[in-house]
Scaffold this active site. Structure first.
Site, PDB file in Angstrom:
ATOM      1  N   ASN A 208       1.032  -1.214   0.050  1.00 22.92           N
ATOM      2  CA  ASN A 208       0.139   0.073  -0.102  1.00 22.92           C
ATOM      3  C   ASN A 208       0.756   1.213   0.150  1.00 22.92           C
ATOM      4  O   ASN A 208       1.931   1.173   0.104  1.00 22.92           O
ATOM      5  CB  ASN A 208      -0.993   0.064   1.258  1.00 22.92           C
ATOM      6  CG  ASN A 208      -0.383  -0.015   2.649  1.00 22.92           C
ATOM      7  OD1 ASN A 208       0.450   0.944   2.805  1.00 22.92           O
ATOM      8  ND2 ASN A 208      -0.474  -1.098   3.235  1.00 22.92           N
ATOM      9  N   PRO A 304      -4.296 -11.082  10.922  1.00 22.76           N
ATOM     10  CA  PRO A 304      -4.514 -10.806  12.341  1.00 22.76           C
ATOM     11  C   PRO A 304      -4.671  -9.289  12.450  1.00 22.76           C
ATOM     12  O   PRO A 304      -3.926  -8.762  11.873  1.00 22.76           O
ATOM     13  CB  PRO A 304      -3.426 -11.192  13.012  1.00 22.76           C
ATOM     14  CG  PRO A 304      -2.162 -11.657  11.918  1.00 22.76           C
ATOM     15  CD  PRO A 304      -2.853 -11.701  10.947  1.00 22.76           C
ATOM     16  N   ASP A 305      -5.661  -9.085  13.335  1.00 17.22           N
ATOM     17  CA  ASP A 305      -5.721  -7.308  13.781  1.00 17.22           C
ATOM     18  C   ASP A 305      -4.798  -7.255  14.928  1.00 17.22           C
ATOM     19  O   ASP A 305      -5.238  -7.592  15.785  1.00 17.22           O
ATOM     20  CB  ASP A 305      -7.085  -7.057  13.848  1.00 17.22           C
ATOM     21  CG  ASP A 305      -7.494  -5.526  14.005  1.00 17.22           C
ATOM     22  OD1 ASP A 305      -6.465  -4.782  14.600  1.00 17.22           O
ATOM     23  OD2 ASP A 305      -8.628  -4.868  13.452  1.00 17.22           O
ATOM     24  N   LYS A 337     -14.404   2.645  15.101  1.00 23.98           N
ATOM     25  CA  LYS A 337     -13.364   1.895  15.032  1.00 23.98           C
ATOM     26  C   LYS A 337     -12.629   1.885  16.485  1.00 23.98           C
ATOM     27  O   LYS A 337     -12.186   0.795  16.873  1.00 23.98           O
ATOM     28  CB  LYS A 337     -12.207   2.422  13.997  1.00 23.98           C
ATOM     29  CG  LYS A 337     -11.140   1.505  13.725  1.00 23.98           C
ATOM     30  CD  LYS A 337     -10.225   2.024  12.458  1.00 23.98           C
ATOM     31  CE  LYS A 337     -11.087   1.780  11.208  1.00 23.98           C
ATOM     32  NZ  LYS A 337     -10.714   2.323  10.109  1.00 23.98           N
TER      33      LYS A 337
HETATM   34  N1  CTP Z   1      -4.205  -2.431  12.187  1.00 24.42           N
HETATM   35  C1  CTP Z   1      -3.647  -3.341  12.988  1.00 24.42           C
HETATM   36  N2  CTP Z   1      -3.733  -4.659  12.387  1.00 24.42           N
HETATM   37  C2  CTP Z   1      -4.317  -4.956  11.316  1.00 24.42           C
HETATM   38  C3  CTP Z   1      -5.162  -3.812  10.565  1.00 24.42           C
HETATM   39  C4  CTP Z   1      -5.029  -2.642  10.881  1.00 24.42           C
HETATM   40  O1  CTP Z   1      -2.917  -3.303  13.751  1.00 24.42           O
HETATM   41  N3  CTP Z   1      -4.445  -6.247  10.588  1.00 24.42           N
HETATM   42  C5  CTP Z   1      -4.183  -1.038  12.954  1.00 24.42           C
HETATM   43  C6  CTP Z   1      -3.331  -0.233  11.888  1.00 24.42           C
HETATM   44  O2  CTP Z   1      -2.159  -0.014  12.484  1.00 24.42           O
HETATM   45  C7  CTP Z   1      -3.982   1.205  12.669  1.00 24.42           C
HETATM   46  C8  CTP Z   1      -5.657   0.643  12.645  1.00 24.42           C
HETATM   47  O3  CTP Z   1      -5.663  -0.735  12.835  1.00 24.42           O
HETATM   48  O4  CTP Z   1      -3.667   1.756  13.821  1.00 24.42           O
HETATM   49  C9  CTP Z   1      -6.408   0.896  11.472  1.00 24.42           C
HETATM   50  O5  CTP Z   1      -7.444  -0.001  11.385  1.00 24.42           O
HETATM   51  P1  CTP Z   1      -8.124  -0.507  10.084  1.00 24.42           P
HETATM   52  O6  CTP Z   1      -9.466  -1.512  10.610  1.00 24.42           O
HETATM   53  O7  CTP Z   1      -7.153  -1.216   9.142  1.00 24.42           O
HETATM   54  O8  CTP Z   1      -8.819   0.665   9.324  1.00 24.42           O
HETATM   55  P2  CTP Z   1      -8.410   1.191   8.274  1.00 24.42           P
HETATM   56  O9  CTP Z   1      -7.199   0.752   7.538  1.00 24.42           O
HETATM   57  O10 CTP Z   1      -8.450   2.681   8.654  1.00 24.42           O
HETATM   58  O11 CTP Z   1      -9.658   0.910   7.304  1.00 24.42           O
HETATM   59  P3  CTP Z   1     -11.040   0.216   7.189  1.00 24.42           P
HETATM   60  O12 CTP Z   1     -11.891   0.788   8.188  1.00 24.42           O
HETATM   61  O13 CTP Z   1     -11.426   0.297   5.782  1.00 24.42           O
HETATM   62  O14 CTP Z   1     -10.836  -1.253   7.504  1.00 24.42           O
END
Ligand code: CTP
Length: 397
Positions: A208, A304-305, A337
């Site tokens: 990205n 993984p988030d 979020k």
């Molecule tokens: N994040 C993370 N691990 C992931 C995805 C995201 O730690 N697998 C963290 C990023 O570092 C950031 C936040 O979560 O702090 C962003 O959340 P995300 O859900 O990815 O949101 P966006 O990218 O902003 O977009 P969307 O809401 O479209 O998913």
């Protein structure tokens, strides 16, 4: 400023040794006293006379100099400083340090010292990348030694890559950060930054547009307030800041592992643009056209988030800060979020193409906390980072 700090500067025998002359001048301009030590190999690159002149001090060279033992023994010399700085640290010196050898004055001092040690490696790319040097580096880090650089660049030997001595201002920043007595002194803060690369096959990946600029600025700002920073970074465009512990990763899976290894922390700032998906059927060998004209079908699996994992885990830092990149309804999406992920704050920014924020020098963020949303003015990414670091310091106080 380094007023009244004494720095024992051990100069190793490499082509970069001449840059230690400039370093001594700059350290002294900032008020430090410099006690220089030359290895025998270093004397092939810089003369004791020039080192002595620029340090405004006697140069220590020989372990068996009896006058010095009467004046100041090597044990005392090793302890009469606030920091032992090894610059340049050659592959050989790093190997001897990792082994605990004491076969000359420099290594004897390094073994005898009870003051913090910082090394600034410089060597040929292949020597730096050699598994033996990387093993030694890991050992030295494990021993609590701080490492500054090396950086990528053209080398005296004509090759290009990691192994170049960090620039003098960056070495100074790391030394000053070591002595920084800010409100975050004694705190450990984890920062993630940059994009992730998710492989399709050995030569292709999904990435990205994150440059890593904002995460890097946040890590530098936290360091400037005295925090010990673990900086877990994907393949970013901007180099990592000096004076922080850098853990370089590529994929979201590696980032999760690095984050888990870095805990516990007092706070975590997750600025990385982590890929939400990885290729589930990534190929171990390069994908080839099969002549049928059909494109390969990629299958995806959710990554993984990491932010949710840290926010909801049993080693949760006291303060967890996430980022959100939004293109519309910034506050509403970021507020949702924050609740979904379970973090304390969300730093939300509008990354619509016309804002020029993604990949640019400036940012305009909205800070979402339990109290609500605060719109910050459009500021440089460095200034945004400074304000965020100050808020973090207040929250941890
Ligand atoms: N994040 C993370 N691990 C992931 C995805 C995201 O730690 N697998 C963290 C990023 O570092 C950031 C936040 O979560 O702090 C962003 O959340 P995300 O859900 O990815 O949101 P966006 O990218 O902003 O977009 P969307 O809401 O479209 O998913």
């Amino acid at each position: 400023m380094l007023t009244d700090k004494t720095i024992l500067l051990i100069i190793g025998g490499g082509i970069a040794a001449f840059r230690s002359l400039e370093l001594m001048r700059r350290l002294r301009e900032r008020g430090a006293r410099v006690t220089p030590v030359l290895t025998p190999a270093a004397e092939q690159f810089v003369t004791p006379l020039s080192v002595s002149a620029l340090a405004a001090s006697k140069v220590y060279r020989d372990l068996f100099d009896l006058t010095d033992e009467a004046e100041m023994g090597h044990i005392e010399l090793s302890r009469a400083s606030d920091l032992v700085l090894v610059c340049p640290a050659t592959a050989n010196l790093m190997a001897r340090m990792a082994q605990g050898q004491a076969d000359d004055l420099a290594t004897t001092l390094l073994l005898a010292t009870d003051t913090p040690v910082m090394i600034v490696p410089a060597m040929n790319v292949r020597m730096w990348e050699h598994p033996a040097t990387q093993r030694n580096l890991a050992t030295l880090r494990g021993d609590g030694i701080k490492v500054v650089g090396p950086v990528d660049g053209a080398m005296a030997c004509g090759e290009f890559g990691p192994g170049r001595l960090s620039e003098v201002p960056d070495i100074l920043a790391a030394v000053e950060a070591h002595f920084a007595d800010g409100p975050l002194k004694g705190r450990h803060i984890l920062v993630t930054s940059g994009p992730t690369h998710e492989p399709i096959d050995p030569v292709r990946y999904i990435a990205n547009r994150s440059s890593g600029a904002q995460g890097t600025a946040v890590a530098a700002a936290l360091r400037d307030l005295g925090a010990r920073v673990t900086f877990v970074t994907g393949p970013a465009e901007v180099p990592p800041p000096e004076g922080v512990e850098v853990v370089a990763v590529e994929t979201a899976g590696q980032m999760r592992d690095a984050v888990e290894a870095a805990l516990p922390a007092d706070a975590a700032v997750m600025a990385a643009a982590v890929a939400d998906w990885r290729v589930a059927n990534a190929s171990g060998s390069k994908m080839k056209k099969d002549g049928s004209g059909n494109a390969p079908a990629l299958e995806f699996a959710e990554n993984p988030d990491i932010l949710a994992m840290v926010s909801q885990g049993d080693r949760r830092p006291h303060l967890v800060v996430g980022f959100a990149a939004e293109t519309d309804d910034v506050t509403a999406h970021a507020t949702a979020k924050r609740a979904r992920k379970g973090c304390d704050w969300i730093v939300a920014n509008d990354v619509s193409p016309d804002t020029g924020i993604m990949g640019g020098q400036e940012n305009a963020v909205t800070l979402i906390t339990a109290e609500g949303a605060e719109d910050w003015p459009r500021l440089s990414k460095a200034e945004t980072a400074r304000r965020l670091a100050e808020r973090i310091a207040e929250a941890l106080a």
